[in-house]
Design an enzyme around this catalytic site. Structure first.
Site, PDB file in Angstrom:
ATOM      1  N   LYS A   1       0.764  -1.217   0.052  1.00  0.00           N
ATOM      2  CA  LYS A   1      -0.002   0.062  -0.064  1.00  0.00           C
ATOM      3  C   LYS A   1       0.798   1.362  -0.107  1.00  0.00           C
ATOM      4  O   LYS A   1       0.491   2.119  -0.683  1.00  0.00           O
ATOM      5  CB  LYS A   1      -0.847   0.110   1.341  1.00  0.00           C
ATOM      6  CG  LYS A   1      -1.938  -1.113   1.161  1.00  0.00           C
ATOM      7  CD  LYS A   1      -2.949  -0.968   2.464  1.00  0.00           C
ATOM      8  CE  LYS A   1      -2.111  -1.014   3.695  1.00  0.00           C
ATOM      9  NZ  LYS A   1      -1.392  -2.523   3.981  1.00  0.00           N
ATOM     10  N   THR A   2       1.921   1.556   0.890  1.00  0.00           N
ATOM     11  CA  THR A   2       2.518   2.351   0.968  1.00  0.00           C
ATOM     12  C   THR A   2       3.419   2.600  -0.047  1.00  0.00           C
ATOM     13  O   THR A   2       3.579   3.611  -0.721  1.00  0.00           O
ATOM     14  CB  THR A   2       3.639   2.470   2.454  1.00  0.00           C
ATOM     15  OG1 THR A   2       2.696   2.261   3.261  1.00  0.00           O
ATOM     16  CG2 THR A   2       4.170   3.598   2.537  1.00  0.00           C
TER      17      THR A   2
ATOM     18  N   ASP B   1      -1.923   7.771   3.714  1.00  0.00           N
ATOM     19  CA  ASP B   1      -1.475   6.665   4.240  1.00  0.00           C
ATOM     20  C   ASP B   1      -2.267   6.133   5.546  1.00  0.00           C
ATOM     21  O   ASP B   1      -2.808   7.087   6.305  1.00  0.00           O
ATOM     22  CB  ASP B   1       0.094   6.449   4.403  1.00  0.00           C
ATOM     23  CG  ASP B   1       0.558   4.869   4.057  1.00  0.00           C
ATOM     24  OD1 ASP B   1      -0.330   4.140   4.083  1.00  0.00           O
ATOM     25  OD2 ASP B   1       1.673   4.739   4.320  1.00  0.00           O
ATOM     26  N   GLU B   2      -2.394   4.763   5.774  1.00  0.00           N
ATOM     27  CA  GLU B   2      -2.886   4.637   7.349  1.00  0.00           C
ATOM     28  C   GLU B   2      -4.235   5.258   7.445  1.00  0.00           C
ATOM     29  O   GLU B   2      -4.507   5.878   8.572  1.00  0.00           O
ATOM     30  CB  GLU B   2      -1.771   4.898   8.242  1.00  0.00           C
ATOM     31  CG  GLU B   2      -0.522   4.217   8.091  1.00  0.00           C
ATOM     32  CD  GLU B   2      -0.282   2.755   8.424  1.00  0.00           C
ATOM     33  OE1 GLU B   2      -1.313   2.253   8.802  1.00  0.00           O
ATOM     34  OE2 GLU B   2       0.775   2.381   8.514  1.00  0.00           O
TER      35      GLU B   2
ATOM     36  N   GLN C   1      -5.682  -3.091  10.595  1.00  0.00           N
ATOM     37  CA  GLN C   1      -4.650  -2.538  11.113  1.00  0.00           C
ATOM     38  C   GLN C   1      -5.034  -1.317  12.099  1.00  0.00           C
ATOM     39  O   GLN C   1      -4.579  -0.619  12.312  1.00  0.00           O
ATOM     40  CB  GLN C   1      -3.512  -2.256  10.481  1.00  0.00           C
ATOM     41  CG  GLN C   1      -2.807  -3.589   9.951  1.00  0.00           C
ATOM     42  CD  GLN C   1      -1.733  -3.171   8.843  1.00  0.00           C
ATOM     43  OE1 GLN C   1      -0.513  -2.661   9.580  1.00  0.00           O
ATOM     44  NE2 GLN C   1      -1.674  -3.484   7.684  1.00  0.00           N
TER      45      GLN C   1
ATOM     46  N   ARG D   1       4.842  -7.434  10.917  1.00  0.00           N
ATOM     47  CA  ARG D   1       6.227  -6.578  10.577  1.00  0.00           C
ATOM     48  C   ARG D   1       7.285  -7.525  10.130  1.00  0.00           C
ATOM     49  O   ARG D   1       8.246  -7.057   9.831  1.00  0.00           O
ATOM     50  CB  ARG D   1       6.706  -5.835  11.874  1.00  0.00           C
ATOM     51  CG  ARG D   1       5.356  -4.941  12.575  1.00  0.00           C
ATOM     52  CD  ARG D   1       5.151  -3.848  11.652  1.00  0.00           C
ATOM     53  NE  ARG D   1       3.574  -4.287  11.014  1.00  0.00           N
ATOM     54  CZ  ARG D   1       3.264  -3.649   9.819  1.00  0.00           C
ATOM     55  NH1 ARG D   1       3.932  -2.794   9.371  1.00  0.00           N
ATOM     56  NH2 ARG D   1       2.040  -4.321   9.547  1.00  0.00           N
TER      57      ARG D   1
HETATM   58  P1  ATP Z   1       1.550  -1.999   5.729  1.00  0.00           P
HETATM   59  O1  ATP Z   1       0.046  -2.652   5.960  1.00  0.00           O
HETATM   60  O2  ATP Z   1       2.223  -2.986   7.082  1.00  0.00           O
HETATM   61  O3  ATP Z   1       1.726  -0.471   6.014  1.00  0.00           O
HETATM   62  P2  ATP Z   1       2.144  -1.926   3.078  1.00  0.00           P
HETATM   63  O4  ATP Z   1       0.771  -2.593   2.467  1.00  0.00           O
HETATM   64  O5  ATP Z   1       2.111  -0.496   3.156  1.00  0.00           O
HETATM   65  O6  ATP Z   1       2.243  -2.635   4.547  1.00  0.00           O
HETATM   66  P3  ATP Z   1       4.500  -1.895   1.939  1.00  0.00           P
HETATM   67  O7  ATP Z   1       5.462  -1.544   3.101  1.00  0.00           O
HETATM   68  O8  ATP Z   1       4.276  -0.906   0.640  1.00  0.00           O
HETATM   69  O9  ATP Z   1       3.220  -2.729   2.469  1.00  0.00           O
HETATM   70  O10 ATP Z   1       5.251  -3.242   1.284  1.00  0.00           O
HETATM   71  C1  ATP Z   1       5.869  -4.278   2.020  1.00  0.00           C
HETATM   72  C2  ATP Z   1       7.106  -4.596   1.440  1.00  0.00           C
HETATM   73  O11 ATP Z   1       6.805  -5.297   0.030  1.00  0.00           O
HETATM   74  C3  ATP Z   1       8.073  -3.710   1.115  1.00  0.00           C
HETATM   75  O12 ATP Z   1       9.523  -4.211   1.404  1.00  0.00           O
HETATM   76  C4  ATP Z   1       7.844  -3.269  -0.517  1.00  0.00           C
HETATM   77  O13 ATP Z   1       9.252  -2.793  -1.077  1.00  0.00           O
HETATM   78  C5  ATP Z   1       7.589  -4.563  -0.900  1.00  0.00           C
HETATM   79  N1  ATP Z   1       6.813  -4.522  -2.289  1.00  0.00           N
HETATM   80  C6  ATP Z   1       5.642  -3.931  -2.324  1.00  0.00           C
HETATM   81  N2  ATP Z   1       5.258  -4.144  -3.437  1.00  0.00           N
HETATM   82  C7  ATP Z   1       6.187  -5.028  -4.368  1.00  0.00           C
HETATM   83  C8  ATP Z   1       6.098  -5.528  -5.680  1.00  0.00           C
HETATM   84  N3  ATP Z   1       5.179  -5.452  -6.451  1.00  0.00           N
HETATM   85  N4  ATP Z   1       7.387  -6.348  -5.771  1.00  0.00           N
HETATM   86  C9  ATP Z   1       8.357  -6.476  -4.980  1.00  0.00           C
HETATM   87  N5  ATP Z   1       8.016  -6.059  -3.590  1.00  0.00           N
HETATM   88  C10 ATP Z   1       7.152  -5.233  -3.599  1.00  0.00           C
HETATM   89 MG    MG Z   2       2.151   0.981   4.843  1.00  0.00          MG
END
Ligand code: ATP
Ligand code: MG
Length: 801
Positions: free
Chosen positions: A37-38, A225-226, A282, A640
């Site tokens: 997402k981020t 975000d969040e 979350q 995490r």
């Molecule tokens: P959270 O809910 O914990 O905030 P999130 O959904 O924001 O998580 P991110 O932190 O953006 O998730 O991504 C999690 C991990 O996956 C990061 O290390 C990111 O670099 C990696 N990632 C995201 N998309 C891809 C992709 N398409 N290919 C490879 N790695 C990815």
């Molecule tokens: Mg995130």
């Protein structure tokens, strides 16, 4: 242009790609932890800039911490370079401060208003509770502060609240009185508390539509975000910013070329495009007024919104993810998500049951060292707990085992008394209306000014219609003795001298070093530093060091913000949040609460204290939805982890001098047995005497690996009843003390390479080397059976043979 975007879009899965490239008024991305997402938000910003669809100044991105903002800014800059300058990527609070600094004069504040952190508002409320004699009505400063904060997050003020409250109840009347008085004092002090930063910005936009329009015209792309953790005030703020812009809205940015429309010809504009990302699983800030419905009702609030679901998790191994999915699946009233990973099953989750929290801490320290030897840097490991007080036992063992660690969000630098004093000096110059700050420094260092004089100054100010600060300029008229007059005159002179440095005459640009120079001058000429240096209290030495550090912070600030003013500096300092305490230097294990862990990721994660009454926490039991929120918090914790997840607990936990028997958390039973490799206090059970092994045996059937099933596996019912363990508590205290080394002090024990020693737990071994100095000397010992350990010589339970 399509080609330009290649590297931005490469590696994205189809849903992520859709989220990055969709263009329209509103986009909601909902997905579980670690699904990108981020990352998608970051790429979306880069894609808008790269395709020249937006100027950087038209982008407003909201993150949960300043640190997250910094990271996002860096990543976008990495993708699009210089083109990223001028974006607003910040927390809600920082964005609102920026707006208020520009606009506060519209409604009776000055640009240099003070920001009260929760400690400051607590101090003010405490005084009001006393003045209003409110404790007789059962009102405590904490409860009043909590209620005011909650109401402000709901955008209520004392008047609107009074309309709905039961005003025949005297306690309610008192509360309303205090609430109103609190607001009056804040305004008089030219100050906003944390909640006001958001609430007053919303008020500003509603009361001054023209002002709101300038920001609506400016920010064409708003990304949050969040989103699951936004409260009502934050939600309202976003609503205000995304309204359409009326045709005659002024455009203050036209002149600097950032905007393409001239004010006179400014056409009507659609509302800004809004992108929000979140995960209702979350949501962990309901207790602070966060409202999960902001997500579920997004489509209703923003008709025509596109919704994108992400299902692939890129962070964690399948074992970790399966555990997370199983746990969160126990929350009712949620949409089921199928989160999957292609990182393979990975290592099993490691479970550990210690006899005491010190056993547990030792397990964590040992695992950390094991992983370190296997090549994982300390900076890739994190230890989580539910409450800050749990960190003490961990710290003791970490120090003893010489594991470098860093606490995020503990007693913060900016909460230390000497730093608060230094800030009060700065604020007394920047915002002389802030009486609290002026009062704080009145007798620091000692100038013989006591309560009587303070009251005399306040009265004089009131009688003459001047501020408290201004009264200090007329010491001779205060009716106080000559010595005190001299003290007041000296303070007044120092503040005036600093004013010339910090707030030069209008139009004059202060040199970039002004903040640090002004701060140094205040600390030196006020006599504050001299008083600390002259003191015999060893703590005062540390205070001087902290103040040096603070001056260094100011110099750094000048380097990074050559045009930064004293108000900018105070803003930055006021907005440092828990997660921002993170030291970026890579050499240490991070320790933090699960709340602080949100949005972060580590190769190895240790979730400690997985016990009933801790997670779920005791206080949540009585709250509606409490246990479910705790489950989400646990879900945040375990998601995490990238590669290794450890879940640990102690059978007994000493808190506040009392030892109690702990029950395994119900959340453990929700994790499929085959995912967890359960361990117990290591083979040294025997060496720890019969009492401990008995206690462990009482559990053994329960925790011995995943052979039995269901609740029995955790032996919840097999635990000895609490009372049967109570009489043992004195011997347990001794045990506890032994393990923590609290009663241990080896003084200046001489040790050198080659010496043989005996350790209470690890047996005999040979010293390889001694490093460090004084109380921090560390022996590197190769034990005959326990392997290589690092021990803090002063407190380790060792003797020389
Ligand atoms: P959270 O809910 O914990 O905030 P999130 O959904 O924001 O998580 P991110 O932190 O953006 O998730 O991504 C999690 C991990 O996956 C990061 O290390 C990111 O670099 C990696 N990632 C995201 N998309 C891809 C992709 N398409 N290919 C490879 N790695 C990815
Ligand atoms: Mg995130």
């Amino acid at each position: 242009a399509a080609h330009d975007q290649d590297d931005l879009l490469s590696g994205l899965n189809p849903q992520q790609l859709a989220a990055v490239t969709y263009r329209g008024p509103a986009l909601l991305i909902v997905a579980g932890a670690g699904s990108g997402k981020t990352s998608v938000l970051t790429r979306r910003i880069a894609s808008l800039l790269r395709g020249r669809e937006a100027w950087p100044s038209q982008i407003l991105a909201i993150t949960f911490t300043n640190k997250a903002a910094g990271e996002m800014r860096e990543r976008v800059a990495g993708l699009v370079g210089e083109a990223s300058r001028g974006m607003w990527i910040s927390t809600f609070h920082s964005a609102c401060v920026r707006i208020l600094r520009r606009e506060a004069e519209q409604f009776g504040f000055t640009k240099s208003f003070t920001i009260y952190d929760s400690g400051d508002s607590r101090a003010l409320i405490k005084r009001l509770v006393k003045d209003h004699e409110a404790d007789a009505y059962g009102l405590t400063p904490a409860s009043v502060q909590g209620r005011i904060s909650k109401l402000k997050n709901e955008l209520q003020d004392s008047e609107s609240y009074a309309r709905d409250a039961n005003m025949s109840d005297p306690a309610e009347r008192k509360f309303v009185e205090i609430f109103a008085d609190y607001q009056r004092r804040l305004r008089k002090a030219n100050a906003f508390d944390f909640d006001d930063l958001i609430g007053q910005t919303v008020y500003l936009f509603r009361a001054f539509p023209k002002v709101a329009d300038t920001y609506r015209r400016r920010f064409r792309h708003i990304l949050v975000d969040e989103y699951q953790d936004t409260n009502h005030a934050q939600y309202a703020l976003i609503h205000e910013l995304t309204r359409p812009v009326s045709a005659d809205a002024p455009d203050p940015y036209a002149s600097n070329g950032m905007m393409i429309f001239e004010p006179e010809t400014a056409p009507e504009l659609e509302g800004a495009s809004l992108t929000v990302v979140g995960d209702s699983d979350q949501s962990i800030y309901a207790f602070r007024g966060a409202d999960i419905r902001n997500i579920s009702e997004f489509e209703r609030d923003f008709p025509g919104a596109r919704v994108v679901l992400l299902e692939q998790n890129y962070r964690s191994t399948q074992n970790i993810l399966s555990a997370a999915n199983a746990v969160i699946g126990n929350n009712f009233d949620r949409k089921d998500k199928k989160l999957w990973s292609d990182r393979g099953d990975g290592d099993m989750i490691v479970g550990f049951t210690g006899y005491s929290q010190h056993d547990e801490a030792q397990f964590v320290a040992d695992e950390v060292e094991m992983l370190r030897r296997a090549g994982m840097p300390y900076s890739e490991m994190a230890v989580f707990y539910r409450t800050n007080s749990q960190s003490r036992a961990l710290e003791e063992i970490f120090i003893r085992s010489a594991v470098p660690y860093k606490i995020m969000g503990g007693t913060k630098f900016y909460e230390r008394a000497e730093i608060k004093d230094a800030l009060a000096y700065l604020i007394s110059v920047a915002n002389p209306a802030d009486e609290m700050s002026v009062r704080r420094i009145l007798n620091k260092p000692r100038r013989g000014i006591g309560d009587v004089t303070e009251t005399a100054i306040a009265r004089f100010a009131e009688d003459h219609g001047i501020s408290f600060r201004e009264a200090l300029s007329m010491p001779a008229q205060l009716g106080v003795g000559p010595k005190i007059q001299a003290g007041i005159a000296q303070l007044d002179a120092v503040l005036k001298e600093a004013t010339e440095i910090l707030l030069p005459a209008s139009g004059e640009v202060p040199p970039p070093t002004s903040v640090a120079d002004g701060l140094s001058l205040l600390l030196a000429k006020s006599g504050y530093l001299d008083a600390l240096r002259a003191s015999r209290d060893p703590q005062d030495e540390a205070r001087v060091e902290n103040l040096d550090e603070f001056v260094a912070v100011a110099r750094d600030f000048a380097r990074n913000n050559p045009e930064g003013t004293i108000a900018d500096f105070l803003t930055e300092v006021a907005l440092v949040s828990d997660a921002d305490d993170l030291d970026d230097e890579s050499g240490s294990v991070s320790m933090m609460t699960m709340h602080t862990a949100k949005g972060l990721e580590y190769d190895a994660v240790f979730v400690t204290g997985v016990e009933e009454d801790l997670i779920p926490h005791r206080i949540s039991a009585g709250e509606p939805g409490g246990p479910q929120e705790e489950r989400r918090l646990f879900y945040v914790g375990i998601t995490r982890a990238r590669k290794r997840l450890h879940l640990s607990l102690a059978m007994t936990r000493a808190q506040f001098g009392e030892v109690s028997v702990a029950m395994p958390s119900r959340f453990l039973q929700e994790i499929p047995a085959e995912l967890v490799d359960w361990r117990q206090s290591p083979g040294d059970v025997n060496s720890r005497g019969g009492m401990q092994s008995r206690a462990l045996n009482a559990r053994r059937g329960g925790f011995g690996g995943g052979s039995s099933s269901g609740g029995d596996r955790f032996g919840v019912k097999k635990l000895p009843p609490r009372d049967s363990l109570k009489p043992l508590s004195t011997s347990m205290d001794k045990f506890t003390n032994k393990v923590t080394g609290k009663v241990r002090d080896n003084g200046d024990l001489e040790l050198a390479a080659g010496d043989r020693i005996r350790h209470d737990d690890f047996g005999e071994g040979r010293v390889d080397a001694v490093t460090g100095e004084g109380a921090k000397r560390i022996a590197h010992v190769r034990f005959d059976s326990a392997g290589l350990k690092k021990l803090l010589i002063k407190i380790a339970p060792i003797e020389k043979l």
